[in-house]
Enzyme design. Structure first.
Site, PDB file in Angstrom:
ATOM      1  N   ASP A   9      69.002 100.496  36.156  1.00 50.14           N
ATOM      2  CA  ASP A   9      68.270 101.351  35.229  1.00 50.14           C
ATOM      3  C   ASP A   9      69.090 101.361  33.929  1.00 50.14           C
ATOM      4  O   ASP A   9      70.293 101.079  33.952  1.00 50.14           O
ATOM      5  CB  ASP A   9      68.175 102.758  35.846  1.00 50.14           C
ATOM      6  CG  ASP A   9      67.924 103.822  34.818  1.00 50.14           C
ATOM      7  OD1 ASP A   9      66.881 103.745  34.144  1.00 50.14           O
ATOM      8  OD2 ASP A   9      68.781 104.710  34.651  1.00 50.14           O
ATOM      9  N   ASP A  11      68.798 103.874  30.670  1.00 53.08           N
ATOM     10  CA  ASP A  11      69.241 105.175  30.137  1.00 53.08           C
ATOM     11  C   ASP A  11      69.830 106.040  31.248  1.00 53.08           C
ATOM     12  O   ASP A  11      69.143 106.394  32.184  1.00 53.08           O
ATOM     13  CB  ASP A  11      68.054 105.891  29.480  1.00 53.08           C
ATOM     14  CG  ASP A  11      67.561 105.145  28.253  1.00 53.08           C
ATOM     15  OD1 ASP A  11      66.412 104.665  28.276  1.00 53.08           O
ATOM     16  OD2 ASP A  11      68.337 105.005  27.300  1.00 53.08           O
ATOM     17  N   THR A 121      63.743  99.808  32.826  1.00 51.86           N
ATOM     18  CA  THR A 121      63.819 101.057  32.068  1.00 51.86           C
ATOM     19  C   THR A 121      62.459 101.654  31.741  1.00 51.86           C
ATOM     20  O   THR A 121      61.509 100.929  31.438  1.00 51.86           O
ATOM     21  CB  THR A 121      64.585 100.878  30.737  1.00 51.86           C
ATOM     22  OG1 THR A 121      64.561 102.104  30.008  1.00 51.86           O
ATOM     23  CG2 THR A 121      63.994  99.761  29.884  1.00 51.86           C
TER      24      THR A 121
HETATM   25  C1  XBP Z   1      64.844 107.101  30.586  1.00 53.26           C
HETATM   26  C2  XBP Z   1      63.602 107.681  30.115  1.00 53.26           C
HETATM   27  C3  XBP Z   1      63.135 107.369  28.733  1.00 53.26           C
HETATM   28  C4  XBP Z   1      64.149 107.874  27.714  1.00 53.26           C
HETATM   29  C5  XBP Z   1      63.500 108.023  26.359  1.00 53.26           C
HETATM   30  O1  XBP Z   1      64.487 105.805  30.965  1.00 53.26           O
HETATM   31  O2  XBP Z   1      62.943 108.371  30.878  1.00 53.26           O
HETATM   32  O3  XBP Z   1      61.921 108.052  28.565  1.00 53.26           O
HETATM   33  O4  XBP Z   1      64.571 109.177  28.121  1.00 53.26           O
HETATM   34  O5  XBP Z   1      63.006 106.759  25.951  1.00 53.26           O
HETATM   35  P1  XBP Z   1      65.334 105.057  32.159  1.00 53.26           P
HETATM   36  P2  XBP Z   1      61.489 106.638  25.427  1.00 53.26           P
HETATM   37  O6  XBP Z   1      66.306 106.048  32.716  1.00 53.26           O
HETATM   38  O7  XBP Z   1      64.275 104.637  33.153  1.00 53.26           O
HETATM   39  O8  XBP Z   1      66.013 103.895  31.464  1.00 53.26           O
HETATM   40  O9  XBP Z   1      61.307 107.732  24.393  1.00 53.26           O
HETATM   41  O10 XBP Z   1      61.382 105.247  24.845  1.00 53.26           O
HETATM   42  O11 XBP Z   1      60.641 106.853  26.641  1.00 53.26           O
HETATM   43 MG    MG Z   2      67.745 106.609  33.827  1.00 58.04          MG
END
Ligand code: XBP
Ligand code: MG
Length: 263
Positions: A9, A11, A121
């Site tokens: 993943d 973020d 992601t």
């Molecule tokens: C994390 C999320 C994303 C980010 C914000 O994604 O849920 O929504 O918080 O990015 P992951 P966006 O952990 O799956 O990588 O505003 O582009 O959604």
């Molecule tokens: Mg995440």
């Protein structure tokens, strides 16, 4: 089946970026003249919703406004999210973003051992490509075999779609891969795709429930940043190494984990 791929993943797992996302959301609200400010506590709550557009819709649902005004605001979400994504890209450019402890080391070990590396992601593809280039340089795709973002699947995490697409792009069965996640939605998505899943929560997701995580760690650790004694005992060393993963995901270890959880 022997391990063939590691799936990360982005973020919160590859990098701890949610503070930059939070700042970008707040700046976009300011640019639009909305009196909204997501403080850390509010953002932590809203992070249970995957995806920035859905997160903003959830926020609108919860504020006390006439229905017509809510409808008007919902119509602004796509433009507002494009502004947020633009600002987030600027923040990525003006802040030093490093991979979380152990991630670069494990990816290097895996790449050198001939394993495939994939990223999954919920964030938008423009965010992911900016981040990956910043972290891995112009030859990032020599190391990262495939990246799947929210705009490429019909259902975001906690649905398994993103991991199922990533596995098919890497041409690896779920039984030969391990997923790394930081959130409950991400864990649910990975488990629904049949993946052994390691969860390394951050301050943003630590209070979420990780019921069926196969392995919980505060981070992947580093030789010079050893994990806590309980984690060291669990994995058999100061930080998570590629060589440990084969043993940790074996059915025997899973049974032992089950017994440990029940005791
Ligand atoms: C994390 C999320 C994303 C980010 C914000 O994604 O849920 O929504 O918080 O990015 P992951 P966006 O952990 O799956 O990588 O505003 O582009 O959604
Ligand atoms: Mg995440």
């Amino acid at each position: 089946m022997s391990l063939q791929a590691l799936l990360f993943d982005v973020d919160g797992t590859l990098v701890d970026t949610e503070e930059l996302h939070r700042q970008a959301f707040n700046q976009a609200f300011l640019d639009y003249g909305f009196g909204w400010e997501w403080d850390a506590a509010r953002y932590r709550d809203l992070l249970t919703v995957s995806g920035g557009t859905a997160r903003m819709a959830r926020h609108i649902d919860t504020i006390d406004l006439p229905a017509a005004e809510k409808t008007r605001l919902r119509r602004l979400i796509p433009a507002l999210h494009r502004e947020k994504t633009r600002i987030y890209g600027e923040l990525l450019g003006s802040n030093t973003v490093r991979m979380r402890p152990g991630v670069a080391r494990l990816i290097k070990q895996a790449h050198q051992a001939g394993l495939r590396i994939g990223l999954a992601t919920t964030s938008s593809s423009v965010n992911a490509s900016t981040l990956v280039t910043g972290l891995f340089g112009p030859n990032a795709r020599d190391i990262i075999g495939a990246i799947v973002c929210s705009d490429e699947v019909s259902r975001k995490k906690p649905a398994p779609d993103i991991y199922e697409l990533l596995l098919s792009m890497l041409r690896v069965p779920a039984s030969a891969a391990i997923a790394f996640e930081d959130s409950a939605n991400g864990l649910t998505a990975a488990k629904a795709a049949g993946l052994f899943t390691v969860v390394t929560p951050t301050q943003w997701t630590r209070s979420q429930k990780f019921v069926d995580a196969d392995l919980m760690l505060p981070s992947l650790g580093e030789p010079d940043q050893p994990l806590d004694p309980a984690s060291v005992l669990r994995i058999g060393g100061p930080c998570l190494e590629l060589a440990m993963l084969e043993k940790l995901r074996s059915p025997i270890m899973s049974t032992l984990k089950l017994r440990e959880a029940k005791s």
